[in-house]
Design an enzyme around this catalytic site. Sequence first.
Site, PDB file in Angstrom:
ATOM      1  CG  ASN A 102     -11.327  27.828  -0.321  1.00  0.00           C
ATOM      2  OD1 ASN A 102     -12.205  27.526   0.469  1.00  0.00           O
ATOM      3  ND2 ASN A 102     -10.077  28.067   0.061  1.00  0.00           N
ATOM      4  CB  VAL A 103     -10.600  27.524  -6.764  1.00  0.00           C
ATOM      5  CG1 VAL A 103     -10.882  27.873  -8.221  1.00  0.00           C
ATOM      6  CG2 VAL A 103      -9.903  28.687  -6.075  1.00  0.00           C
ATOM      7  CE  LYS A 110      -0.159  33.005  -7.059  1.00  0.00           C
ATOM      8  NZ  LYS A 110      -1.284  32.308  -6.598  1.00  0.00           N
ATOM      9  CB  THR A 147      -8.942  40.500 -13.756  1.00  0.00           C
ATOM     10  OG1 THR A 147      -9.542  40.728 -12.495  1.00  0.00           O
ATOM     11  CG2 THR A 147      -8.852  41.799 -14.534  1.00  0.00           C
ATOM     12  CE  LYS A 192      -1.362  36.316  -7.566  1.00  0.00           C
ATOM     13  NZ  LYS A 192      -1.980  37.029  -6.455  1.00  0.00           N
ATOM     14  CG  ASP A 249       0.719  35.672  -4.339  1.00  0.00           C
ATOM     15  OD1 ASP A 249       0.263  34.565  -4.699  1.00  0.00           O
ATOM     16  OD2 ASP A 249       0.193  36.749  -4.642  1.00  0.00           O
ATOM     17  N   GLY A 297      -9.764  35.748   5.143  1.00  0.00           N
ATOM     18  CA  GLY A 297      -9.521  34.635   4.217  1.00  0.00           C
ATOM     19  C   GLY A 297      -8.745  35.049   2.976  1.00  0.00           C
ATOM     20  CD  GLU A 332      -1.389  31.787  -0.559  1.00  0.00           C
ATOM     21  OE1 GLU A 332      -1.572  30.620  -0.159  1.00  0.00           O
ATOM     22  OE2 GLU A 332      -1.741  32.174  -1.683  1.00  0.00           O
TER      23      GLU A 332
HETATM   24  N1  NAP Z   1      -8.588  30.963  -3.569  1.00  0.00           N
HETATM   25  C1  NAP Z   1      -8.440  31.869  -4.527  1.00  0.00           C
HETATM   26  O1  NAP Z   1      -9.199  32.833  -4.606  1.00  0.00           O
HETATM   27  C2  NAP Z   1      -7.382  31.687  -5.591  1.00  0.00           C
HETATM   28  C3  NAP Z   1      -7.117  32.752  -6.449  1.00  0.00           C
HETATM   29  C4  NAP Z   1      -6.224  32.569  -7.506  1.00  0.00           C
HETATM   30  C5  NAP Z   1      -5.566  31.357  -7.647  1.00  0.00           C
HETATM   31  N2  NAP Z   1      -5.801  30.344  -6.749  1.00  0.00           N
HETATM   32  C6  NAP Z   1      -5.080  29.078  -6.923  1.00  0.00           C
HETATM   33  O2  NAP Z   1      -6.037  28.033  -7.160  1.00  0.00           O
HETATM   34  C7  NAP Z   1      -5.559  26.817  -6.568  1.00  0.00           C
HETATM   35  C8  NAP Z   1      -6.618  26.274  -5.630  1.00  0.00           C
HETATM   36  O3  NAP Z   1      -6.861  27.229  -4.611  1.00  0.00           O
HETATM   37  P1  NAP Z   1      -7.866  26.924  -3.415  1.00  0.00           P
HETATM   38  O4  NAP Z   1      -8.083  28.205  -2.712  1.00  0.00           O
HETATM   39  O5  NAP Z   1      -9.013  26.137  -3.925  1.00  0.00           O
HETATM   40  O6  NAP Z   1      -6.960  25.965  -2.521  1.00  0.00           O
HETATM   41  P2  NAP Z   1      -7.454  24.965  -1.358  1.00  0.00           P
HETATM   42  O7  NAP Z   1      -8.792  25.384  -0.839  1.00  0.00           O
HETATM   43  O8  NAP Z   1      -6.315  24.819  -0.422  1.00  0.00           O
HETATM   44  O9  NAP Z   1      -7.686  23.571  -2.133  1.00  0.00           O
HETATM   45  C9  NAP Z   1      -6.622  22.862  -2.694  1.00  0.00           C
HETATM   46  C10 NAP Z   1      -7.140  21.501  -3.097  1.00  0.00           C
HETATM   47  O10 NAP Z   1      -6.052  20.765  -3.666  1.00  0.00           O
HETATM   48  C11 NAP Z   1      -5.990  19.495  -3.013  1.00  0.00           C
HETATM   49  N3  NAP Z   1      -4.613  19.021  -3.068  1.00  0.00           N
HETATM   50  C12 NAP Z   1      -3.509  19.588  -2.544  1.00  0.00           C
HETATM   51  N4  NAP Z   1      -2.427  18.823  -2.804  1.00  0.00           N
HETATM   52  C13 NAP Z   1      -2.882  17.757  -3.500  1.00  0.00           C
HETATM   53  C14 NAP Z   1      -2.283  16.585  -4.019  1.00  0.00           C
HETATM   54  N5  NAP Z   1      -0.980  16.375  -3.883  1.00  0.00           N
HETATM   55  N6  NAP Z   1      -3.061  15.696  -4.663  1.00  0.00           N
HETATM   56  C15 NAP Z   1      -4.397  15.895  -4.793  1.00  0.00           C
HETATM   57  N7  NAP Z   1      -5.040  16.971  -4.316  1.00  0.00           N
HETATM   58  C16 NAP Z   1      -4.270  17.884  -3.674  1.00  0.00           C
HETATM   59  C17 NAP Z   1      -6.499  19.744  -1.620  1.00  0.00           C
HETATM   60  O11 NAP Z   1      -6.875  18.515  -1.020  1.00  0.00           O
HETATM   61  P3  NAP Z   1      -7.581  18.485   0.452  1.00  0.00           P
HETATM   62  O12 NAP Z   1      -8.989  18.943   0.182  1.00  0.00           O
HETATM   63  O13 NAP Z   1      -7.507  17.082   0.851  1.00  0.00           O
HETATM   64  O14 NAP Z   1      -6.794  19.421   1.303  1.00  0.00           O
HETATM   65  C18 NAP Z   1      -7.669  20.674  -1.915  1.00  0.00           C
HETATM   66  O15 NAP Z   1      -8.791  19.916  -2.336  1.00  0.00           O
HETATM   67  C19 NAP Z   1      -4.240  27.153  -5.865  1.00  0.00           C
HETATM   68  O16 NAP Z   1      -3.169  26.808  -6.693  1.00  0.00           O
HETATM   69  C20 NAP Z   1      -4.322  28.644  -5.663  1.00  0.00           C
HETATM   70  O17 NAP Z   1      -3.044  29.257  -5.612  1.00  0.00           O
HETATM   71  C21 NAP Z   1      -6.696  30.485  -5.735  1.00  0.00           C
END
Ligand code: NAP
Length: 347
Positions: free
Chosen positions: A12-13, A126, A157, A225, A221, A207, A210
């Site tokens: 997503n990010v 994090k 933020t 943080k 979580d 969405g 987690e």
């Molecule tokens: N979503 C939010 O609004 C938000 C807010 C604050 C912080 N965060 C943090 O930002 C990070 C990303 O969040 P997200 O929502 O984008 O997560 P996500 O949608 O689950 O995407 C995670 C990505 O990491 C990849 N990945 C996981 N394990 C891996 C590995 N061992 N080697 C290579 N790639 C790997 C996944 O691969 P696949 O595509 O193959 O699954 C996916 O592309 C997380 O740490 C999350 O805690 C997110």
Amino acid sequence: VILRLAIIGFGNVGQEFARMLLLKREWLLRSKGLDVEVLAIATKTKGSLLSRTALDLEKALGHLKASGTFEGLPEYCDLTPLKIINHCDADMMIELTTLNVETGQPAIDHIKAALDVGMDVVTANKGPVALAFDELRDRARARSVRFRFEGTVMDGTPIFNLVERTLPGCRVIGLEGILNSTSNFVIGEMAKGLSMDEAIRGAQARGIAEEDPSLDIDGWDAAAKITALANVLMDANLTPRDVEREGVRAVGSQDIKDAAEKGKKIKLIAMAARSGDRIRLTVKPQTVGPDSVFWSVDGTSSALRIQTDLMGDLTIVESGPATTQTAYAVFSDMLLTVEAIRAGTLC
Ligand SMILES: NC(=O)c1ccc[n+]([C@@H]2O[C@H](COP(=O)([O-])OP(=O)(O)OC[C@H]3O[C@@H](n4cnc5c(N)ncnc54)[C@H](OP(=O)(O)O)[C@@H]3O)[C@@H](O)[C@H]2O)c1
């Protein structure tokens, strides 16, 4: 100036950040004189892309959306993230893999590898900041590169950057906040009459929860943080396991009704407080009244109160966060890093 990126983790990010680079491409060139090229993208299950020249981000996003994989694109490869980090010519690594609150892996290893080959690093994960901040900060300093992580707490933020950039000389004495959107949302829905399970399903449908809701509901979580905040802003050198942690799982509808009868609300409050030389971290449900800064922080909003020696108390509230804000944290950290490179400083 050309800035070359490797994006490790493209969910997503990562995808939202890529869209932001496309959206702001002209502005980056015009206002910052910056041509941002992405040379590599790694995922866990969808393959990876690696190139010596700029990837076509629009094509990569479109292909991934249409087929669910990078396979079929000319730059496709199945190298591991560590190999990609070691083989690509990027200046900066953007770490956006999945959070592991117990080990911080594989993100910690990705960050170490990038720092070791002289890349600046930006992350929204994090885990590394909650579990290995001192080590990563020292490693970055030793390699004369930068490590930024604004997106790890309250999305885009400004928290870390606010203190670093606008409160020079202030000592952070304590921190207190509503840091987990899901718990706040769930308690709010329960106050409207839903059961906890129904409220959790509602959070998942939006969405915001987690996939494994226990990370939210059991306070992990919020613990990660508050640890990240205390490590960076209060030199705590602690891990989420050091947090006295109680999530909202045991909060019942009757507790919420009892609080309401007394004109109060229940909120999951994370705190960091100095106690002599020690820093005590807690996450627990507390009742708050209308006089509290947290009273009107409802739904998916978050808030953090920062207590300082010279500037008193400051509270910052984030309303209705979305992935865009997290991607913006990465985008703004990227720009602050470029500023530091240009100024020849390390932060
Ligand atoms: N979503 C939010 O609004 C938000 C807010 C604050 C912080 N965060 C943090 O930002 C990070 C990303 O969040 P997200 O929502 O984008 O997560 P996500 O949608 O689950 O995407 C995670 C990505 O990491 C990849 N990945 C996981 N394990 C891996 C590995 N061992 N080697 C290579 N790639 C790997 C996944 O691969 P696949 O595509 O193959 O699954 C996916 O592309 C997380 O740490 C999350 O805690 C997110």
